[in-house]
Scaffold this motif. Structure first.
Motif, PDB file in Angstrom:
ATOM      1  N   ARG A 143      29.837  50.402  31.104  1.00  0.00           N
ATOM      2  CA  ARG A 143      30.200  51.756  30.885  1.00  0.00           C
ATOM      3  C   ARG A 143      31.343  52.082  31.329  1.00  0.00           C
ATOM      4  O   ARG A 143      32.093  53.270  31.150  1.00  0.00           O
ATOM      5  N   TYR A 144      31.750  51.540  32.492  1.00  0.00           N
ATOM      6  CA  TYR A 144      32.997  52.167  33.371  1.00  0.00           C
ATOM      7  C   TYR A 144      34.235  51.625  32.881  1.00  0.00           C
ATOM      8  O   TYR A 144      35.295  52.070  33.325  1.00  0.00           O
ATOM      9  N   GLY A 145      34.426  50.576  31.986  1.00  0.00           N
ATOM     10  CA  GLY A 145      35.585  50.155  31.302  1.00  0.00           C
ATOM     11  C   GLY A 145      36.296  49.396  32.417  1.00  0.00           C
ATOM     12  O   GLY A 145      35.990  49.341  33.566  1.00  0.00           O
ATOM     13  N   TYR A 146      37.692  48.909  32.191  1.00  0.00           N
ATOM     14  CA  TYR A 146      38.503  48.023  32.772  1.00  0.00           C
ATOM     15  C   TYR A 146      39.870  48.560  33.070  1.00  0.00           C
ATOM     16  O   TYR A 146      40.840  47.938  33.787  1.00  0.00           O
ATOM     17  N   ASP A 147      39.695  49.995  32.813  1.00  0.00           N
ATOM     18  CA  ASP A 147      41.145  50.575  33.045  1.00  0.00           C
ATOM     19  C   ASP A 147      41.497  51.257  34.534  1.00  0.00           C
ATOM     20  O   ASP A 147      42.663  51.234  34.873  1.00  0.00           O
ATOM     21  N   GLY A 148      40.291  51.319  35.385  1.00  0.00           N
ATOM     22  CA  GLY A 148      40.631  52.038  36.608  1.00  0.00           C
ATOM     23  C   GLY A 148      41.156  50.672  37.604  1.00  0.00           C
ATOM     24  O   GLY A 148      41.682  49.872  36.960  1.00  0.00           O
ATOM     25  N   GLU A 149      41.004  51.066  38.830  1.00  0.00           N
ATOM     26  CA  GLU A 149      41.840  50.015  39.856  1.00  0.00           C
ATOM     27  C   GLU A 149      40.723  49.161  39.912  1.00  0.00           C
ATOM     28  O   GLU A 149      39.629  48.996  39.903  1.00  0.00           O
ATOM     29  N   ASN A 150      41.413  47.849  39.739  1.00  0.00           N
ATOM     30  CA  ASN A 150      40.534  46.610  39.998  1.00  0.00           C
ATOM     31  C   ASN A 150      41.299  45.382  40.659  1.00  0.00           C
ATOM     32  O   ASN A 150      42.512  45.586  41.094  1.00  0.00           O
ATOM     33  N   HIS A 151      40.752  44.217  40.579  1.00  0.00           N
ATOM     34  CA  HIS A 151      41.353  43.002  41.402  1.00  0.00           C
ATOM     35  C   HIS A 151      41.681  42.045  40.539  1.00  0.00           C
ATOM     36  O   HIS A 151      41.687  40.750  40.765  1.00  0.00           O
ATOM     37  N   LEU A 152      41.801  42.421  39.178  1.00  0.00           N
ATOM     38  CA  LEU A 152      41.858  41.336  38.155  1.00  0.00           C
ATOM     39  C   LEU A 152      43.387  40.671  38.325  1.00  0.00           C
ATOM     40  O   LEU A 152      43.386  39.391  37.664  1.00  0.00           O
ATOM     41  N   LYS A 153      44.242  41.202  38.930  1.00  0.00           N
ATOM     42  CA  LYS A 153      45.637  40.557  39.127  1.00  0.00           C
ATOM     43  C   LYS A 153      45.846  39.868  40.257  1.00  0.00           C
ATOM     44  O   LYS A 153      46.875  39.327  40.603  1.00  0.00           O
ATOM     45  N   ALA A 154      44.834  39.850  41.130  1.00  0.00           N
ATOM     46  CA  ALA A 154      44.904  38.954  42.553  1.00  0.00           C
ATOM     47  C   ALA A 154      45.298  37.698  42.100  1.00  0.00           C
ATOM     48  O   ALA A 154      44.843  36.755  41.662  1.00  0.00           O
ATOM     49  N   ALA A 155      46.405  37.358  43.234  1.00  0.00           N
ATOM     50  CA  ALA A 155      47.074  36.029  43.143  1.00  0.00           C
ATOM     51  C   ALA A 155      45.998  34.667  43.350  1.00  0.00           C
ATOM     52  O   ALA A 155      45.325  35.023  44.584  1.00  0.00           O
ATOM     53  N   LYS A 156      46.165  33.675  42.734  1.00  0.00           N
ATOM     54  CA  LYS A 156      45.277  32.403  42.946  1.00  0.00           C
ATOM     55  C   LYS A 156      45.806  31.956  44.172  1.00  0.00           C
ATOM     56  O   LYS A 156      47.181  31.835  44.327  1.00  0.00           O
ATOM     57  N   ASP A 157      45.130  31.151  45.053  1.00  0.00           N
ATOM     58  CA  ASP A 157      45.517  30.176  46.097  1.00  0.00           C
ATOM     59  C   ASP A 157      45.118  28.725  45.908  1.00  0.00           C
ATOM     60  O   ASP A 157      43.912  28.466  45.639  1.00  0.00           O
ATOM     61  N   GLU A 158      46.212  28.177  45.423  1.00  0.00           N
ATOM     62  CA  GLU A 158      45.938  26.545  45.133  1.00  0.00           C
ATOM     63  C   GLU A 158      46.370  25.738  45.827  1.00  0.00           C
ATOM     64  O   GLU A 158      46.823  24.527  45.726  1.00  0.00           O
ATOM     65  N   SER A 159      46.508  26.209  47.246  1.00  0.00           N
ATOM     66  CA  SER A 159      47.336  25.290  48.344  1.00  0.00           C
ATOM     67  C   SER A 159      46.441  24.046  48.747  1.00  0.00           C
ATOM     68  O   SER A 159      46.759  23.094  48.852  1.00  0.00           O
ATOM     69  N   ASN A 160      44.863  24.123  48.445  1.00  0.00           N
ATOM     70  CA  ASN A 160      44.247  23.062  48.928  1.00  0.00           C
ATOM     71  C   ASN A 160      44.038  21.914  47.819  1.00  0.00           C
ATOM     72  O   ASN A 160      44.067  22.364  46.608  1.00  0.00           O
ATOM     73  N   PRO A 161      44.186  20.691  48.136  1.00  0.00           N
ATOM     74  CA  PRO A 161      44.479  19.932  47.074  1.00  0.00           C
ATOM     75  C   PRO A 161      43.242  19.774  46.265  1.00  0.00           C
ATOM     76  O   PRO A 161      43.111  19.269  45.123  1.00  0.00           O
ATOM     77  N   TYR A 162      41.983  20.164  46.760  1.00  0.00           N
ATOM     78  CA  TYR A 162      40.810  19.752  46.032  1.00  0.00           C
ATOM     79  C   TYR A 162      40.085  21.007  45.272  1.00  0.00           C
ATOM     80  O   TYR A 162      39.282  21.025  44.755  1.00  0.00           O
ATOM     81  N   PHE A 163      40.461  22.191  45.794  1.00  0.00           N
ATOM     82  CA  PHE A 163      39.751  23.348  45.411  1.00  0.00           C
ATOM     83  C   PHE A 163      40.604  24.581  45.173  1.00  0.00           C
ATOM     84  O   PHE A 163      41.541  24.605  45.904  1.00  0.00           O
ATOM     85  N   THR A 164      40.287  25.575  44.426  1.00  0.00           N
ATOM     86  CA  THR A 164      41.422  26.888  44.247  1.00  0.00           C
ATOM     87  C   THR A 164      40.386  27.942  44.691  1.00  0.00           C
ATOM     88  O   THR A 164      39.230  28.127  44.477  1.00  0.00           O
ATOM     89  N   PHE A 165      41.094  29.006  44.916  1.00  0.00           N
ATOM     90  CA  PHE A 165      40.494  30.280  45.263  1.00  0.00           C
ATOM     91  C   PHE A 165      41.128  31.363  44.410  1.00  0.00           C
ATOM     92  O   PHE A 165      42.328  31.389  44.246  1.00  0.00           O
ATOM     93  N   ASP A 166      40.328  31.962  43.421  1.00  0.00           N
ATOM     94  CA  ASP A 166      40.942  32.702  42.726  1.00  0.00           C
ATOM     95  C   ASP A 166      40.216  34.359  43.040  1.00  0.00           C
ATOM     96  O   ASP A 166      39.157  34.426  42.312  1.00  0.00           O
ATOM     97  N   PRO A 167      40.815  35.023  43.813  1.00  0.00           N
ATOM     98  CA  PRO A 167      40.268  36.284  44.084  1.00  0.00           C
ATOM     99  C   PRO A 167      39.778  37.155  42.898  1.00  0.00           C
ATOM    100  O   PRO A 167      39.082  38.107  43.289  1.00  0.00           O
ATOM    101  N   SER A 168      40.593  36.920  41.811  1.00  0.00           N
ATOM    102  CA  SER A 168      40.256  38.025  40.830  1.00  0.00           C
ATOM    103  C   SER A 168      38.619  38.039  40.322  1.00  0.00           C
ATOM    104  O   SER A 168      38.202  38.916  39.861  1.00  0.00           O
TER     105      SER A 168
END
Ligand code: SF4
Ligand code: SF4
Ligand code: SF4
Ligand code: FES
Length: 954
Positions: A143-168
């Protein structure tokens, strides 16, 4: 009450309890009985009721943050979280009511309103707990929609050779943070910020620059696609799995190889692994890419001379050429002119058939193994004192220890999964004594852990230290005399007691020799003897010395004198370096012993094997590796079958090793890669990786674990098949159809293995030997009630300083060790992305020594010893003491063993890797050896049609 049968594939939400008190309650009309101390969520899962959850998982302590697992309890107000509410007798719990459904849907709505809706293209699709929970709570709209403040554009950290961290995709459940703290003990992650701004942080750095050691526990714990293996992102979710055992260190972690067809997608540490309980390190979980690396050689090769190019041939031609050469050499030079070397990277079954080939077919006992250069003093010292050449405990035993004494071992780098368990115990209050010349991570870099004593001894003085500790125990009345009287040879105790009590063994007399204050030695001895359950863990810093065997016996003396042996929480625990050091020794890889540590001169044992193998066997102990090399250098030893071992890189005094190899007429190397020893070989048999074969490995706790084939061997054969083909070509067919047939023969002929079979291993997961009629389910703790040799025997440990002395020409002592991301000679890990952490070996030097020599951080420095010279880059650090320099030996071009000497342990010939007198100076060019190595290896690799990678030195 029947014991609960836990399913390793089920997540019970919160951990099990060890309580013996049973509690009965009702969950959704199902009555369930569970141990006291578990939570309602856990009891519900045991009853088959899965309560929705996000922040809970059974490898972590309950946290109670997501509020999805609320339940109703009759007679109690509100909606308690089932993951944090303990069970109580007679509770009646409801997990599914309209009110609960409402609350859960509302909670999920909030999560999903700040989560990307890319499920169909997300790598975790089908393997995502957030997705599962949305389904479980019946979420239909947000019901709350996706227009408010959110973390959907947080940048990914791909520095580790084996796994990624996608804070979004992060739901801030803290499972990763808790896994890093509770499971791994590194504390690299935190939740920073508050409320809407809270987020997972690796110390405000990317993962690669943070304290993270890439164990992957956080990735495994993450319920969303936030932390995700790159291999899964690339290949998609796996479709079947096979349980097998890590091919790296002596911890012996159990893994589920998760597959897509014949491709490994992910290695997930098995929750029911007896040694690892669902944890792993960066090597086992991520560094398996070497198995499909382009450098793998999969076709046999032969050549007449090491100066000729390699010729690729079929298996039949390679086998028949090798067999004819070995026969020719024996006819021409005598039976003893050939022998073989096995490796701790081989399975038990491979080692067994190799020693059988050498004893029964070559007709000699010239078989040795790489334990010669690491833990042979353990085999000797523990056999003499306690009666069995093996560690006394399970890893789990450390959880009952009150005092942990670590001598010459670096568990966080060498045995990382066990180190995590040990750190858990230390954080819970166990005391810690470390005897090591260098400030290892447990001293210098382990949050919430403090070494009570770091005895920073001078390399080469272990025996003096052990005697000084014993002196305090004896002279201050700390001996447990009742135990000694009942369990040990009294005369041997009296002789030892009188010896260590002499003033010459007092801390005060020996302090300057050892380099540690007498009062610290006294305090550490008192703590070990009186602090409750005290366990000793030791490693190559004990064994790789001219008195390695003496120190091992001294350690056993300490344990017996203080009654710290024969029960949980105590004992003598050698931390075996490689995955199958214990097993390769158990399987008769030493020139004087048949499988099960029975001497070749023992008539009854020899007759047993003669009748089983149908061949006469020699009663004379054969040649050890150094004897083979010496005799080759002299010209009488001419043929070598070397399985899985790279003696050029791993044995001391490289120049001597290569000189000996050049003198031989037939060197057969069986390996995955064209290793440094293969540069001097005439026959190359391509080997199979651990993923391509069946067998068993035995870890440092005597735990035999299954190795199971998950893909076809790229070379066409499992390694034991290659050995048996060679045997057949020499006129002795072995007639095994499967690796399990070999284990059946081992079990028939070896009393400590009588009860072992592949079937039993598959049923039990793993078994600690002895496993026989007396101990059908194995033996977790040894020497309970009685020592294997009957009475424990004390040995006098006279300190004899090494002949390797510093002087004005060589004023520093070089000592060596390992690093977490690399493994041994690096043949495997150098062919994985683990090189991101340790691309080259470096020389650690104290600031004072560096300043004296005008050396700055990162300078190239020459290291010269009496044996040779090499060049490494300098790292200036106070982790080493003044007068001591330190390096690792993972990269062949470093030539660490070009500088180590021929000195070795008096009893076993284990090389004195840990003490080499050297001089260090700034240089601007490679050492002569390195120039030679570069030219020679480039030429050799070119012969095999391989591309040469540019040298990193220069
Ligand atoms: S990264 Fe994963 S485990 Fe960590 S807080 Fe976010 S969702 Fe939870
Ligand atoms: S990979 Fe291991 S060390 Fe790194 S953050 Fe995750 S749990 Fe911590
Ligand atoms: S290298 Fe050792 S600690 Fe790491 S996963 Fe393998 S067996 Fe376990
Ligand atoms: S699972 Fe219980 S509060 Fe999250």
């Amino acid at each position: 009450m029947d014991e609960i049968k836990y399913n390793p594939k089920t997540d019970y939400g919160t951990p099990q309890s060890q309580s013996t008190k049973q509690i009965t309650l009702t969950v959704d009309d199902r009555q369930v009985t569970v141990p006291d101390g578990v939570t309602i969520m856990h009891a519900a899962a045991v009853a088959g009721v899965m309560v929705p959850k996000l922040c809970a998982t059974d490898s972590l302590e309950p946290f109670g943050s997501c509020r999805l697992c609320l339940v109703e309890i009759e007679g109690r107000r509100g909606y308690p979280a089932s993951c944090t509410t303990p069970v109580a007798e007679g509770l009646v719990v409801h997990t599914q009511t309209p009110k609960l459904a409402d609350i859960r849907r509302g909670t999920m709505e909030l999560y999903i309103s700040d989560h990307p809706l890319d499920c169909l293209t997300c790598a975790a699709n089908g393997d995502c707990e957030l997705q599962d929970m949305a389904g479980a709570v019946g979420l239909r709209e947000v019901r709350y929609g996706y227009d408010g403040e959110n973390h959907l554009k947080a940048a990914k950290d791909e520095s580790n050779p084996y796994f990624t961290f996608d804070p979004s995709k992060c739901i801030v459940c803290s499972r990763c943070v808790r896994a890093c703290e509770e499971t791994q003990g590194t504390f690299a992650l935190t939740i920073s910020g508050r409320g809407f701004d809270s987020k997972v942080s690796a110390g405000n750095k990317d993962f690669m620059d943070s304290e993270c050691v890439s164990c992957g526990a956080c990735v495994q714990a993450c319920p969303t696609a936030t932390l995700m293996e790159k291999s899964v992102i690339q290949a998609g979710t796996p479709e079947h799995s096979v349980t097998t055992t890590c091919a790296y260190c002596g911890v012996g972690c159990s893994f589920d190889a998760e597959m897509k067809g014949e491709e490994v997608v992910r290695m997930t540490p098995s929750k029911h692994g007896g040694a690892n309980h669902g944890h792993s390190c960066v090597k086992g979980r991520f560094a398996w890419g070497y198995a499909t690396h382009k450098d793998r050689i999969t076709t046999p090769m032969i050549r007449k001379s090491i100066n000729d190019p390699w010729q690729q041939v079929g298996w039949d031609e390679a086998i028949s050429y090798a067999a004819s050469e070995l026969s020719r050499i024996q006819k021409q030079y005598g039976k003893d002119a050939i022998g073989g070397i096995t490796s701790s990277r081989c399975t038990n079954e491979e080692v067994y058939v190799t020693q059988k080939l050498i004893r029964a077919v070559f007709g000699v006992n010239n078989v040795d193994t790489c334990a010669r250069v690491c833990h042979s003093p353990t085999g000797y010292g523990l056999k003499q004192t306690l009666g069995e050449s093996a560690g006394t405990q399970t890893f789990d035993s450390v959880m009952q220890s009150d005092v942990i004494l670590i001598i010459g071992a670096n568990p966080t780098d060498g045995h990382p999964v066990f180190a995590s368990q040990m750190k858990r115990r230390l954080r819970a209050g166990a005391k810690l004594i470390i005897a090591d010349p260098r400030a290892i991570d447990l001293v210098a870099n382990s949050p919430h852990i403090r070494a009570d004593y770091h005895l920073k001894l001078r390399p080469g003085t272990n025996v003096a230290l052990v005697s000084a500790l014993a002196h305090v125990i004896v002279t201050e009345g700390l001996v447990q005399e009742a135990f000694v009287k009942e369990r040990c040879e009294w005369d041997s105790f009296v002789a030892w007691r009188d010896f260590v009590a002499k003033p010459e063994n007092s801390p005060e007399t020996l302090a300057s020799e050892i380099g540690v204050k007498a009062e610290d030695i006294r305090a550490a001895a008192r703590l070990y003897a009186t602090g409750g359950n005290a366990a000793i863990y030791y490693g190559l810093g004990v064994t790789e010395h001219s008195q390695g065997s003496t120190t091992v016996m001294g350690i056993a003396n300490l344990a017996m004198a203080t009654a710290n042996i024969g029960r949980e929480g105590v004992g003598v625990n050698p931390l075996r370096g490689q995955n199958n050091v214990q097993g390769s020794c158990d399987m008769g890889s030493m020139p004087h012993e048949f499988p099960g540590y029975r001497h070749v001169a023992d008539d009854a044992t020899r007759e047993l094997f003669e009748s089983a193998w149908g061949r006469p066997l020699s009663s004379e102990p054969g040649l050890r590796i150094p004897n083979m090399l010496d005799q080759a250098a002299e010209g009488s030893f001419k043929g070598l079958y070397c399985v899985g071992e790279d003696i050029v890189q791993s044995d001391p005094n490289t120049q001597h090793v290569t000189h000996a190899l050049k003198n031989m007429e037939c060197v057969i190397v069986q390996d995955l890669f064209l290793n440094e020893t293969a540069m001097y070989a005439h026959v190359f048999f391509p080997g199979a990786s651990f993923l391509e074969k069946n067998g068993t490995f035995t870890n440092a706790e005597r735990r035999i674990s299954p190795v199971r084939r998950v893909m076809k061997p790229k070379n066409g054969y499992e390694d034991w098949e290659v050995t048996t083909k060679l045997s057949e070509a020499l006129g002795y067919p072995m007639n095994y159809k499967h690796a399990s047939d070999i284990m059946d023969e081992i079990a028939r002929l070896t009393p400590t293995f009588h009860g072992v079979s592949f079937k039993k291993l598959d049923e039990m997961g793993s078994i600690q030997w002895p496993c026989n009629d007396e101990h059908p389910n194995g033996t977790p703790i040894m020497h309970i009630g009685e020592f294997v040799r009957g009475k424990g025997k004390f040995f006098i440990t006279q300190y004899v300083p090494t002949t390797e002395k510093v002087n004005t020409k060589f004023p520093l002592i070089l000592t060596t060790g390992r690093i977490l991301s690399q493994y041994n000679v690096g043949a495997q890990t150098r062919r994985t992305q683990n090189t991101a952490w340790h691309p080259e070996d470096i020389l650690e030097i104290h600031p004072h020594d560096a300043e004296d020599r005008g050396i700055k951080e990162g300078d190239w420095v020459g290291i010269a010893s009496r044996a040779g010279e090499t060049v490494l880059r300098a790292k200036i650090t106070e982790r080493v003491q003044v007068g001591v320099v330190y390096t690792t030996f993972h990269h062949p071009e470093s030539g660490a063993n070009v500088i180590t000497t021929d000195n070795s342990d008096w009893a076993t010939n284990c090389p004195e890797y840990k003490v080499t007198a050297v001089q260090v100076s700034r240089v601007n060019q490679l050492s002569d050896w390195q120039k030679h190595y570069k030219t020679f290896s480039e030429a050799q690799i070119a012969f095999a049609g391989r591309k040469v990678e540019a040298s990193k030195v220069g």
